[in-house]
Design a protein around this motif. Structure first.
Motif, mmCIF file in Angstrom:
data_model
loop_
_atom_site.group_PDB
_atom_site.id
_atom_site.type_symbol
_atom_site.label_atom_id
_atom_site.label_comp_id
_atom_site.label_asym_id
_atom_site.label_seq_id
_atom_site.Cartn_x
_atom_site.Cartn_y
_atom_site.Cartn_z
ATOM 1 N N VAL B 21 0.723 -1.212 0.037
ATOM 2 C CA VAL B 21 -0.197 -0.159 -0.061
ATOM 3 C C VAL B 21 0.795 1.308 -0.007
ATOM 4 N N SER B 83 -0.003 12.193 -3.870
ATOM 5 C CA SER B 83 -1.435 11.647 -3.504
ATOM 6 C C SER B 83 -2.463 12.577 -4.137
ATOM 7 N N TYR B 87 -9.258 14.364 -0.733
ATOM 8 C CA TYR B 87 -9.893 13.223 -0.575
ATOM 9 C C TYR B 87 -9.803 12.953 1.151
ATOM 10 N N VAL B 90 -12.505 10.977 2.638
ATOM 11 C CA VAL B 90 -12.145 9.401 2.367
ATOM 12 C C VAL B 90 -11.179 8.818 3.170
ATOM 13 N N LYS B 91 -10.266 9.847 3.254
ATOM 14 C CA LYS B 91 -8.749 9.287 4.037
ATOM 15 C C LYS B 91 -9.401 9.185 5.694
ATOM 16 N N ILE B 93 -12.560 8.582 6.839
ATOM 17 C CA ILE B 93 -13.225 7.292 7.094
ATOM 18 C C ILE B 93 -12.599 6.132 6.778
ATOM 19 N N SER B 94 -11.589 5.777 6.077
ATOM 20 C CA SER B 94 -10.742 4.728 5.882
ATOM 21 C C SER B 94 -9.772 4.660 7.120
ATOM 22 N N GLY B 95 -9.405 5.630 7.720
ATOM 23 C CA GLY B 95 -8.419 5.499 8.944
ATOM 24 C C GLY B 95 -9.486 4.952 9.965
ATOM 25 N N LEU B 97 -12.173 3.034 9.864
ATOM 26 C CA LEU B 97 -12.499 1.912 9.586
ATOM 27 C C LEU B 97 -11.224 0.771 9.969
ATOM 28 N N CYS B 98 -10.166 1.508 9.480
ATOM 29 C CA CYS B 98 -8.926 0.580 9.865
ATOM 30 C C CYS B 98 -8.726 0.168 11.338
#
Lengths: 371, 189
Positions: B21, B83, B87, B90-91, B93-95, B97-98
């Motif tokens: 990643v 990058s 976003y 998005v970042k 939310i993904s953080g 979720l992680c």
């Protein structure tokens, strides 16, 4: 404990050294063999000792091929093209060679040897699922070639790399189907067990070799194996009349030598697999652990060590013979066209392999009588 | 597998997964993913799941990843220069979720069965091809066959989508549907 480790280490080193040596000798085989086929003289330079000449022998070009040429290759400039991915460009040749070399770990090159109270199996690594291991390492072998082509920053090389990966993926399926049929026949994935199962005779004289049970799988393995080694008639990834030198266009010196070595090691690998699956591996016809039992009923007792050595020699002879067969085919046939190559792989080998598996399954169920 | 070997392999797997990643060049990412999959295969083999380990190496590392390589080449993906901006949501939310995933893992580990169950030796033949085949082709035969039908449908769909139109362009959608139907009925028969 220490001596066990030492034995394992010696076996591993012997296998690697044997394979690399045979790959080198095959280079000479190929040069002199192609000369023989094309009615030329072939390599005949550099008689540095003058020994053969004094004996009145023709120069066989051994020094030329096995010492002078490798020296020349390894002392050449190691050129990396502009804009190339330097790391992958350096890694790719070894990524190609490594999976081929480690495949030999599971190949049994003899039965067992008794030294004192110790029983030594003549096989570097005894893995139960050896047939799967072979498929896995062959599958991983794609990356070296594909990345070698990509990292060179050259269109010819990239095209060669793409062709190579498409070809190897396609023929892996044929190869896998051939091996599956063999595995079904012997009922084991262990290569040593397969060799043992090929001992003994049918009708009192015919050795129980796999070629009699699986002739179709033998042809498939030969064809798919040659395609995996990317040599004529399957040399489209290299295609020197179209792509300069394909995936190794931008390679020189030692790295190119490693790619060349991979090709020859793959020839040895295909020969070894054919020997193990279809020609009894280390089996000698009518030779058992206590000596020869000839068809007429004659018996010749042999010491156990001599039997092991005979097995080893028989394995070597068969391997060299199949290497020679591949070189013979390579210098006889012209290159396929790309559509012919794909048609042979997908419409020829795959259906044939599936049919072979169905027939094998029916025969296995009928003869075993179970279920 | 001794804890030391496992720790070594696990570290290798995590590092190569991070490389997948974190790197910018898609081909380097792919290679990291291959390394992750191969390390996982070795871990499987070390945990007595020999067949699963080798199948992982054959199917994922040996075949599927090569197809990924093809896709990268065909789409001509270039190195990601920087990058993409804008976003942030998005970042975030993904953080989140992680973090949730990591928390879940810890919760599961705390309640996982330990000691006796984990230390017991595997039964003989565990992870062998025999046992896998018995499970797949005897115990779960119906589920296995239905899965293969699902895969077949996917293949037919891909062929129908990739099929080139033989003649008139006007009826492309209709012809495509007809072709797909014909192909599926042919395979079914």
């Amino acid at each position: 404990m220490l001596i066990d480790l030492l034995i394992e280490a010696i076996k591993a080193i012997v296998v690697v050294v044997m394979v690399l040596n045979l790959a080198g000798v095959l280079l000479w085989f190929e040069r002199k063999g192609s000369a023989l086929i094309q009615d030329r003289i072939g390599a005949n330079r550099a008689a540095i000792t003058g020994f053969g000449k004094r004996m009145g022998l023709p120069n066989l070009g051994l020094v030329n091929t096995l010492i002078a040429d490798p020296l020349k290759l390894f002392t050449k400039e190691d050129f990396v093209p502009d804009g190339a991915d330097k790391f992958l460009h350096a890694l790719a040749p070894f990524l190609a060679l490594f999976p081929v070399i480690i495949t030999f770990a599971v190949v049994p090159f003899g039965d067992v040897v008794q030294i004192g109270s110790r029983t030594i199996t003549l096989q570097a690594a005894n893995i139960n699922a050896a047939a799967l291991y072979v498929l896995a390492t062959i599958g991983i072998g794609v990356y070296g070639v594909a990345l070698g082509g990509w990292s060179s920053n050259n269109r010819w090389a990239l095209l060669g790399g793409i062709r190579a990966s498409a070809q190897m993926i396609s023929y892996e399926i044929g190869l896998g189907l051939a091996i599956i049929a063999v595995v079904m026949t012997y009922g084991t994935l262990d290569l040593q067990e397969m060799c043992r199962a090929q001992g003994g005779v049918w009708f009192g004289f015919l050795p129980r070799w796999g070629i009699c049970l699986q002739p179709v799988a033998f042809l498939m393995l030969l064809v798919a194996g040659m395609a995996e080694s990317k040599r004529v008639p399957f040399d489209l990834p290299e295609g020197e009349s179209e792509l300069v030198a394909g995936y190794f266009t931008e390679y020189s010196g030692g790295k190119q030598a490693v790619f060349m070595m991979t090709d020859f090691a793959e020839i040895v690998l295909v020969a070894v697999l054919i020997t193990v699956f279809f020609f009894g591996g280390w089996q000698v016809p009518w030779l058992y652990r206590d000596g020869f039992h000839f068809p007429g009923g004659a018996h010749l007792a042999l010491p156990q060590l001599l039997v092991a050595i005979l097995g080893l020699v028989s394995f070597m002879i068969k391997t060299v013979l199949f290497c020679w067969l591949q070189i013979l085919i390579r210098w006889t046939l012209p290159r396929f066209r790309y559509d012919q190559l794909m048609r042979l792989g997908w419409k020829g080998l795959v259906p044939l392999g599936l049919a072979n598996i169905v027939v094998t399954a029916i025969v296995v169920v009928l003869t075993s009588g179970a279920r | 597998m001794t804890p030391g070997v496992f720790m070594f392999l696990a570290t290798l797997a995590v590092i190569s997964a991070l490389g997948t990643v974190a790197q910018r060049n898609p081909v380097h990412c792919l290679l990291s993913l291959v390394a992750t999959l191969l390390t996982l295969a070795v871990i499987f083999i070390g945990l007595d799941a020999v067949t699963v380990g080798f199948l992982q190496a054959i199917v994922y590392a040996g075949a599927i990843m090569v197809l990924f390589l093809f896709v990268i080449w065909l789409l001509n993906l270039q190195t990601e220069l920087r990058s993409a901006p804008g976003y942030l949501a998005v970042k975030a939310i993904s953080g989140l979720l992680c973090a949730a995933l990591v928390a879940e893992l810890f919760l599961l580990l705390r309640h996982a069965p330990t000691a006796g169950g984990a230390q017991a030796a595997a039964p003989p033949g565990y992870g062998s091809l025999d046992m896998l085949a018995t499970t797949l082709f005897a115990d779960y035969l119906v589920a296995f066959e239905i899965t293969s039908v699902l895969l077949l449908a996917a293949i037919v769909g891909a062929v129908a989508l990739a099929r080139r139109e033989p003649s008139r362009r006007g009826v492309s959608a209709q012809a495509m549907a007809a072709g797909a139907a014909a192909a599926s009925s042919e395979r079914g028969a």
